[in-house]
Motif scaffolding. Structure first.
Motif, PDB file in Angstrom:
ATOM      1  N   GLY A 156       0.815  -1.210   0.000  1.00 16.66           N
ATOM      2  CA  GLY A 156       0.000   0.000   0.000  1.00 16.66           C
ATOM      3  C   GLY A 156       0.849   1.260   0.000  1.00 16.66           C
ATOM      4  O   GLY A 156       0.529   2.245  -0.677  1.00 16.66           O
ATOM      5  N   LEU A 157       1.958   1.230   0.754  1.00 21.94           N
ATOM      6  CA  LEU A 157       2.861   2.380   0.775  1.00 21.94           C
ATOM      7  C   LEU A 157       3.536   2.578  -0.582  1.00 21.94           C
ATOM      8  O   LEU A 157       3.763   3.713  -1.016  1.00 21.94           O
ATOM      9  N   VAL A 158       3.863   1.467  -1.258  1.00 19.77           N
ATOM     10  CA  VAL A 158       4.435   1.566  -2.606  1.00 19.77           C
ATOM     11  C   VAL A 158       3.428   2.217  -3.551  1.00 19.77           C
ATOM     12  O   VAL A 158       3.779   3.085  -4.371  1.00 19.77           O
ATOM     13  N   LEU A 159       2.156   1.813  -3.457  1.00 18.91           N
ATOM     14  CA  LEU A 159       1.115   2.414  -4.278  1.00 18.91           C
ATOM     15  C   LEU A 159       0.952   3.897  -3.941  1.00 18.91           C
ATOM     16  O   LEU A 159       0.786   4.735  -4.835  1.00 18.91           O
ATOM     17  N   PHE A 160       1.012   4.215  -2.658  1.00 19.38           N
ATOM     18  CA  PHE A 160       0.920   5.607  -2.205  1.00 19.38           C
ATOM     19  C   PHE A 160       2.044   6.430  -2.839  1.00 19.38           C
ATOM     20  O   PHE A 160       1.833   7.544  -3.335  1.00 19.38           O
ATOM     21  N   VAL A 179      -6.234   4.959   5.074  1.00 21.10           N
ATOM     22  CA  VAL A 179      -6.929   4.215   6.138  1.00 21.10           C
ATOM     23  C   VAL A 179      -6.633   2.724   6.024  1.00 21.10           C
ATOM     24  O   VAL A 179      -6.411   2.036   7.029  1.00 21.10           O
ATOM     25  N   THR A 180      -6.607   2.210   4.798  1.00 20.03           N
ATOM     26  CA  THR A 180      -6.312   0.786   4.586  1.00 20.03           C
ATOM     27  C   THR A 180      -4.888   0.454   5.018  1.00 20.03           C
ATOM     28  O   THR A 180      -4.653  -0.570   5.680  1.00 20.03           O
ATOM     29  N   ILE A 181      -3.935   1.304   4.657  1.00 24.86           N
ATOM     30  CA  ILE A 181      -2.542   1.088   5.070  1.00 24.86           C
ATOM     31  C   ILE A 181      -2.442   1.090   6.591  1.00 24.86           C
ATOM     32  O   ILE A 181      -1.784   0.233   7.189  1.00 24.86           O
ATOM     33  N   TRP A 182      -3.126   2.045   7.212  1.00 25.89           N
ATOM     34  CA  TRP A 182      -3.098   2.125   8.679  1.00 25.89           C
ATOM     35  C   TRP A 182      -3.664   0.849   9.310  1.00 25.89           C
ATOM     36  O   TRP A 182      -3.078   0.283  10.240  1.00 25.89           O
ATOM     37  N   THR A 193       1.098   3.771  14.385  1.00 23.72           N
ATOM     38  CA  THR A 193       1.618   5.116  14.146  1.00 23.72           C
ATOM     39  C   THR A 193       2.743   5.115  13.105  1.00 23.72           C
ATOM     40  O   THR A 193       3.017   6.149  12.488  1.00 23.72           O
ATOM     41  N   VAL A 194       3.387   3.955  12.889  1.00 21.49           N
ATOM     42  CA  VAL A 194       4.423   3.849  11.865  1.00 21.49           C
ATOM     43  C   VAL A 194       3.845   4.174  10.492  1.00 21.49           C
ATOM     44  O   VAL A 194       4.508   4.782   9.645  1.00 21.49           O
ATOM     45  N   ALA A 195       2.586   3.790  10.252  1.00 23.63           N
ATOM     46  CA  ALA A 195       1.944   4.098   8.975  1.00 23.63           C
ATOM     47  C   ALA A 195       1.826   5.596   8.775  1.00 23.63           C
ATOM     48  O   ALA A 195       2.028   6.109   7.670  1.00 23.63           O
ATOM     49  N   GLY A 196       1.514   6.325   9.837  1.00 29.12           N
ATOM     50  CA  GLY A 196       1.390   7.772   9.739  1.00 29.12           C
ATOM     51  C   GLY A 196       2.686   8.438   9.325  1.00 29.12           C
ATOM     52  O   GLY A 196       2.716   9.250   8.397  1.00 29.12           O
ATOM     53  N   VAL A 197       3.773   8.101  10.015  1.00 30.94           N
ATOM     54  CA  VAL A 197       5.046   8.747   9.692  1.00 30.94           C
ATOM     55  C   VAL A 197       5.541   8.316   8.320  1.00 30.94           C
ATOM     56  O   VAL A 197       6.155   9.107   7.583  1.00 30.94           O
ATOM     57  N   ALA A 198       5.263   7.071   7.915  1.00 36.55           N
ATOM     58  CA  ALA A 198       5.693   6.600   6.591  1.00 36.55           C
ATOM     59  C   ALA A 198       4.989   7.380   5.484  1.00 36.55           C
ATOM     60  O   ALA A 198       5.630   7.824   4.517  1.00 36.55           O
ATOM     61  N   MET A 199       3.684   7.573   5.605  1.00 37.66           N
ATOM     62  CA  MET A 199       2.960   8.339   4.587  1.00 37.66           C
ATOM     63  C   MET A 199       3.386   9.801   4.591  1.00 37.66           C
ATOM     64  O   MET A 199       3.449  10.442   3.536  1.00 37.66           O
ATOM     65  N   GLY A 200       3.693  10.339   5.769  1.00 29.90           N
ATOM     66  CA  GLY A 200       4.191  11.708   5.836  1.00 29.90           C
ATOM     67  C   GLY A 200       5.510  11.878   5.107  1.00 29.90           C
ATOM     68  O   GLY A 200       5.744  12.886   4.430  1.00 29.90           O
TER      69      GLY A 200
END
Length: 383
Positions: A156-160, A179-182, A193-200
């Motif tokens: 999901g992060l790669v797609l992001f 939301v799905t990644i989270w 919370t790792v998902a939040g900082v990664a998307m940031g």
């Protein structure tokens, strides 16, 4: 929390609701710690990305001192906690609790006339500090990994990233994906919370031609008020629900675990940040911003002892149950408050110094301008 409101507070805190489609059924307390706090870390990730691309971290020379300060400001408080807890026969599980600096609360103490370089130094230190906290949570406070969910979150992060790379616009792409990644990150066993900082960190922070603002800047502008005004206060409400009674204070200063947290925040941060910065400037090519004095750095080092949000989060992970967890929360609150008061006194004195300098400059400019005004008036036939 004690008194007649205690039962109502606990009822709200422990109330469960969820999203069955995402496999989530969490209490209100867990929604704030794992969900709302991910928004806080999204903003922190954007801020860190901005510092890496266009801010103080964009060149090694300017980044050196605040990065060294951040690393020393994490290592020394952890060492202080370990020393105090070990000497008192306490648990070493809380070694990471006093390591993190709270960005929002620390920046709120910065006064108006202090140099801009001090705010930049603190911001850089705090975002590196928070990145370190995220890594610590991911490495040391993660168990029972679900590799399928973790791999899906990574996909999901790669797609992001691909959506950002190809300049795809529209919140309807990013919000459901985020939301799905989270949710996948939460179900993987890694703290959500790792998902939040990664998307940031993935969001672009530079503007393309014709853009008024970068995606990172737009998201930060939209989300920051919610993060500061809703997410952090609600997390604080449900994470810090502990009565600060005389008994709690006694435990903070007598039990090894809370005492280690308190001393780590108040003394460890000062020793780590100030001495680390001084030694780096003394023995390496790193240089302190010429607009700053060492008294400013000492005040900033004291200010970094405000570890409220992230320290409470790590405290919950390190001590999930029992009275020990409540005592550690009390230590975080008391230590952060003590650091805030000390820093406010120190930085207020520095603010007065800089305000006097600013007023002197204003008077000098006025004095230089008076002859010109009268000279112009005389040439033009008087005022």
């Amino acid at each position: 929390m004690v008194g007649p409101w205690s039962a109502a507070y606990e009822s709200v805190r422990d109330f469960h609701f969820g999203i069955p489609a995402l496999g989530l059924d969490l209490s209100v307390a867990h929604w704030t710690a794992d969900g709302l706090l991910a928004v806080f870390f999204l903003v922190a990730g954007i801020e860190l990305k901005r510092e890496l691309v266009v801010g103080e971290l964009r060149t090694p020379a300017t980044a050196a001192l605040p990065v060294i300060a951040a690393l020393c400001g994490m290592a020394v408080p952890a060492a202080v906690y370990t020393l105090v807890a070990a000497s008192g026969g306490g648990s070493l599980d809380g070694w990471a609790v006093p390591m993190a600096t709270d960005i929002a609360f620390a920046l709120a103490v910065i006064s108006t006339h202090l140099p801009a370089g001090l705010r930049a130094f603190l911001l850089t230190l705090a975002v590196v500090d928070d990145l370190g906290a995220i890594l610590i949570i991911a490495i040391f406070f993660t168990s029972d990994l679900n590799f399928w969910a973790l791999g899906s979150a990574f996909a999901g992060l790669v797609l992001f990233y691909a959506l950002q790379r190809f300049r795809v616009r529209g919140w309807w792409w990013y919000v459901p994906l985020g939301v799905t990644i989270w949710a996948l990150m939460y179900n993987s066993g890694v703290h959500a919370t790792v998902a939040g900082v990664a998307m940031g960190l993935i969001l672009r922070t530079t503007r393309d031609k014709g853009e008024d603002a970068s995606p990172g800047a737009r998201v930060s502008h939209l989300v920051h008020p919610f993060s500061a005004g809703v997410a952090v206060p609600l997390f604080a409400l449900f994470a810090a629900g502990v009565g600060i009674s005389g008994a709690a204070l006694a435990h903070v200063f007598t039990d090894p675990e809370p005492l280690g947290v308190f001393l780590g925040l108040v003394a460890g941060k000062i020793l780590g940040i100030f001495l680390g910065t001084y030694l780096a400037a003394r023995f390496t090519r790193a240089q302190l911003n010429p607009d700053l004095a060492w008294a400013d750095v000492f005040g900033l080092a004291t200010l970094a002892g405000i570890g409220f949000t992230v320290a409470l989060l790590i405290g919950e992970l390190a001590f999930p149950n029992g009275a020990e967890a409540e005592h550690v929360k009390a230590a975080v609150l008391i230590g952060s408050l003590t650091a805030a008061v000390l820093a406010a006194v120190l930085l207020r004195r520095r603010n007065r110094v800089y305000r006097r300098l600013w007023e002197d400059e204003e008077r000098d400019e006025d004095a230089d301008g008076i002859p010109d005004i009268y000279q112009t008036g005389s040439a033009g036939g008087g005022r």
